[in-house]
Design a protein around this motif. Structure first.
Motif, PDB file in Angstrom:
ATOM      1  N   PRO A  59      55.402 -23.650 -29.763  1.00 35.81           N
ATOM      2  CA  PRO A  59      56.158 -22.695 -28.935  1.00 35.81           C
ATOM      3  C   PRO A  59      55.826 -21.235 -29.241  1.00 35.81           C
ATOM      4  N   SER A  60      55.575 -20.919 -30.495  1.00 32.81           N
ATOM      5  CA  SER A  60      55.262 -19.522 -30.835  1.00 32.81           C
ATOM      6  C   SER A  60      53.925 -19.092 -30.227  1.00 32.81           C
ATOM      7  N   VAL A  61      52.967 -20.011 -30.183  1.00 30.97           N
ATOM      8  CA  VAL A  61      51.667 -19.707 -29.581  1.00 30.97           C
ATOM      9  C   VAL A  61      51.833 -19.546 -28.071  1.00 30.97           C
ATOM     10  N   LEU A  66      52.213 -16.092 -23.270  1.00 30.53           N
ATOM     11  CA  LEU A  66      53.045 -15.629 -22.156  1.00 30.53           C
ATOM     12  C   LEU A  66      53.260 -14.124 -22.216  1.00 30.53           C
ATOM     13  N   GLN A  67      53.666 -13.614 -23.368  1.00 31.76           N
ATOM     14  CA  GLN A  67      53.931 -12.180 -23.501  1.00 31.76           C
ATOM     15  C   GLN A  67      52.671 -11.358 -23.246  1.00 31.76           C
ATOM     16  N   ARG A  68      51.578 -11.832 -23.771  1.00 29.95           N
ATOM     17  CA  ARG A  68      50.319 -11.100 -23.599  1.00 29.95           C
ATOM     18  C   ARG A  68      49.865 -11.134 -22.141  1.00 29.95           C
ATOM     19  N   ALA A  69      49.983 -12.294 -21.500  1.00 26.19           N
ATOM     20  CA  ALA A  69      49.582 -12.414 -20.090  1.00 26.19           C
ATOM     21  C   ALA A  69      50.473 -11.538 -19.201  1.00 26.19           C
ATOM     22  N   CYS A  70      51.762 -11.506 -19.486  1.00 27.18           N
ATOM     23  CA  CYS A  70      52.654 -10.629 -18.712  1.00 27.18           C
ATOM     24  C   CYS A  70      52.261  -9.169 -18.894  1.00 27.18           C
ATOM     25  N   PHE A  71      51.895  -8.803 -20.107  1.00 28.06           N
ATOM     26  CA  PHE A  71      51.471  -7.435 -20.357  1.00 28.06           C
ATOM     27  C   PHE A  71      50.204  -7.112 -19.562  1.00 28.06           C
ATOM     28  N   PHE A  72      49.227  -8.024 -19.586  1.00 28.34           N
ATOM     29  CA  PHE A  72      48.006  -7.819 -18.795  1.00 28.34           C
ATOM     30  C   PHE A  72      48.343  -7.669 -17.311  1.00 28.34           C
ATOM     31  N   SER A  73      49.249  -8.511 -16.804  1.00 25.62           N
ATOM     32  CA  SER A  73      49.586  -8.438 -15.378  1.00 25.62           C
ATOM     33  C   SER A  73      50.298  -7.128 -15.048  1.00 25.62           C
ATOM     34  N   GLU A  74      51.079  -6.606 -15.979  1.00 28.63           N
ATOM     35  CA  GLU A  74      51.736  -5.320 -15.761  1.00 28.63           C
ATOM     36  C   GLU A  74      50.726  -4.171 -15.760  1.00 28.63           C
ATOM     37  N   LEU A  75      49.681  -4.308 -16.553  1.00 29.61           N
ATOM     38  CA  LEU A  75      48.636  -3.265 -16.568  1.00 29.61           C
ATOM     39  C   LEU A  75      47.994  -3.108 -15.193  1.00 29.61           C
ATOM     40  N   ALA A  76      47.917  -4.208 -14.449  1.00 26.93           N
ATOM     41  CA  ALA A  76      47.300  -4.155 -13.115  1.00 26.93           C
ATOM     42  C   ALA A  76      48.074  -3.230 -12.185  1.00 26.93           C
ATOM     43  N   LEU A  77      49.345  -3.009 -12.469  1.00 23.33           N
ATOM     44  CA  LEU A  77      50.157  -2.127 -11.631  1.00 23.33           C
ATOM     45  C   LEU A  77      49.702  -0.670 -11.707  1.00 23.33           C
ATOM     46  N   PHE A  78      48.981  -0.338 -12.769  1.00 21.00           N
ATOM     47  CA  PHE A  78      48.557   1.038 -12.978  1.00 21.00           C
ATOM     48  C   PHE A  78      47.177   1.340 -12.414  1.00 21.00           C
ATOM     49  N   GLU A  79      46.530   0.340 -11.874  1.00 19.82           N
ATOM     50  CA  GLU A  79      45.164   0.526 -11.381  1.00 19.82           C
ATOM     51  C   GLU A  79      45.118   0.261  -9.884  1.00 19.82           C
ATOM     52  N   SER A  98      44.515 -13.620 -21.936  1.00 19.96           N
ATOM     53  CA  SER A  98      45.462 -13.811 -23.039  1.00 19.96           C
ATOM     54  C   SER A  98      45.071 -14.975 -23.944  1.00 19.96           C
ATOM     55  N   ILE A  99      44.351 -15.967 -23.401  1.00 16.53           N
ATOM     56  CA  ILE A  99      43.932 -17.074 -24.266  1.00 16.53           C
ATOM     57  C   ILE A  99      42.504 -16.904 -24.772  1.00 16.53           C
ATOM     58  N   ASP A 100      41.770 -15.994 -24.173  1.00 14.97           N
ATOM     59  CA  ASP A 100      40.419 -15.734 -24.655  1.00 14.97           C
ATOM     60  C   ASP A 100      40.500 -15.106 -26.036  1.00 14.97           C
ATOM     61  N   GLY A 101      39.689 -15.577 -26.918  1.00 12.39           N
ATOM     62  CA  GLY A 101      39.703 -15.040 -28.272  1.00 12.39           C
ATOM     63  C   GLY A 101      40.778 -15.670 -29.144  1.00 12.39           C
ATOM     64  N   LEU A 102      41.639 -16.495 -28.553  1.00  9.26           N
ATOM     65  CA  LEU A 102      42.667 -17.194 -29.319  1.00  9.26           C
ATOM     66  C   LEU A 102      41.971 -18.198 -30.236  1.00  9.26           C
ATOM     67  N   ASP A 103      42.376 -18.227 -31.457  1.00  8.73           N
ATOM     68  CA  ASP A 103      41.756 -19.143 -32.415  1.00  8.73           C
ATOM     69  C   ASP A 103      41.803 -20.571 -31.888  1.00  8.73           C
ATOM     70  N   ILE A 104      40.700 -21.274 -31.994  1.00 10.04           N
ATOM     71  CA  ILE A 104      40.572 -22.630 -31.461  1.00 10.04           C
ATOM     72  C   ILE A 104      41.561 -23.591 -32.120  1.00 10.04           C
ATOM     73  N   THR A 105      42.040 -23.258 -33.322  1.00  7.15           N
ATOM     74  CA  THR A 105      43.028 -24.119 -33.983  1.00  7.15           C
ATOM     75  C   THR A 105      44.406 -23.981 -33.349  1.00  7.15           C
ATOM     76  N   LEU A 106      44.627 -22.891 -32.618  1.00  6.77           N
ATOM     77  CA  LEU A 106      45.920 -22.679 -31.962  1.00  6.77           C
ATOM     78  C   LEU A 106      45.989 -23.329 -30.588  1.00  6.77           C
ATOM     79  N   MET A 107      44.837 -23.429 -29.935  1.00  2.91           N
ATOM     80  CA  MET A 107      44.744 -24.096 -28.632  1.00  2.91           C
ATOM     81  C   MET A 107      43.335 -24.646 -28.517  1.00  2.91           C
ATOM     82  N   SER A 108      43.225 -25.950 -28.596  1.00  2.00           N
ATOM     83  CA  SER A 108      41.907 -26.591 -28.632  1.00  2.00           C
ATOM     84  C   SER A 108      41.156 -26.396 -27.321  1.00  2.00           C
ATOM     85  N   LEU A 109      39.856 -26.614 -27.378  1.00  2.00           N
ATOM     86  CA  LEU A 109      39.027 -26.526 -26.181  1.00  2.00           C
ATOM     87  C   LEU A 109      39.484 -27.552 -25.150  1.00  2.00           C
TER      88      LEU A 109
END
Length: 193
Positions: A59-61, A66-79, A98-109
């Motif tokens: 759940p923490s991952v 979720l938080q990171r993806a929401c932040f990215f989507s909010e950034l789109a409002l400024f462009e 938001s999942i790119d660069g996430l350690d593979i141990t946190l979310m497998s391929l």
């Protein structure tokens, strides 16, 4: 300055065919039939829908994604460039970032493959790989200008490729949209999927 259109003006535009009372009653009928759901879906709305498709992960991952993806989507409002983009496409770019660069141990391929496949099953993607990568890169650029980036990610992102080749390969979308095929070329996915 935008002005409100009064019921009297609408009635006048109908040349007396509809009274202000008729217009008011029809407006209420429409709102009731729509259960007052009159707001358009936003990129953040789609982010929540996409995240609900995630395979079981900690759940923490999931919350971090979720938080990171929401932040990215909010950034789109400024462009301004994002104004013509569909909210679902912006959300897809935000979630992928938001999942790119996430350690593979946190979310497998395998989980990533399943997640992307589930998103494809849910919605018809009308963008090519090049378009989605362009949106992703623009969101990353906006992100690097944010305080969030300065506070949390300068070192982490410097050590990771923002758009890693393996992950781009995983997300390879076909440019041919009219052939009725899935926009993701699953024939080139790694065997682990």
């Amino acid at each position: 300055n935008p002005r409100k259109i009064t019921l009297m003006s609408l009635s006048g535009l109908s040349r007396g065919e509809f009274s202000t009372r008729n217009i008011e009653e029809m407006e209420m009928l429409i709102l009731e039939k729509l259960n007052w759901n009159v707001y358009p879906p936003t990129a953040a709305s789609y982010v929540h829908i996409f995240i609900s498709l995630m395979p079981p992960i900690r759940p923490s991952v999931k919350n971090t994604i979720l938080q990171r993806a929401c932040f990215f989507s909010e950034l789109a409002l400024f462009e301004y460039a994002f104004i013509t983009e569909r909210p679902s496409t912006i959300a897809l770019a935000a979630v992928l970032n938001s999942i790119d660069g996430l350690d593979i141990t946190l979310m497998s391929l395998r989980d990533r493959c399943k997640f992307i496949s589930d998103i494809e099953d849910l919605c018809v993607l009308d963008k090519s790989m090049k378009d989605i990568l362009r949106l992703r890169e623009c969101l990353w650029e906006l992100y690097t200008l944010s305080d969030q980036y300065e506070q949390h990610d300068v070192e982490a992102l410097a050590s990771n490729s923002i758009l890693s080749n393996d992950y781009i390969h995983l997300l390879k979308l076909q440019d041919n949209k009219s052939n009725g095929m899935s926009p993701v070329d699953v024939s080139s996915l790694p065997e682990s999927c």
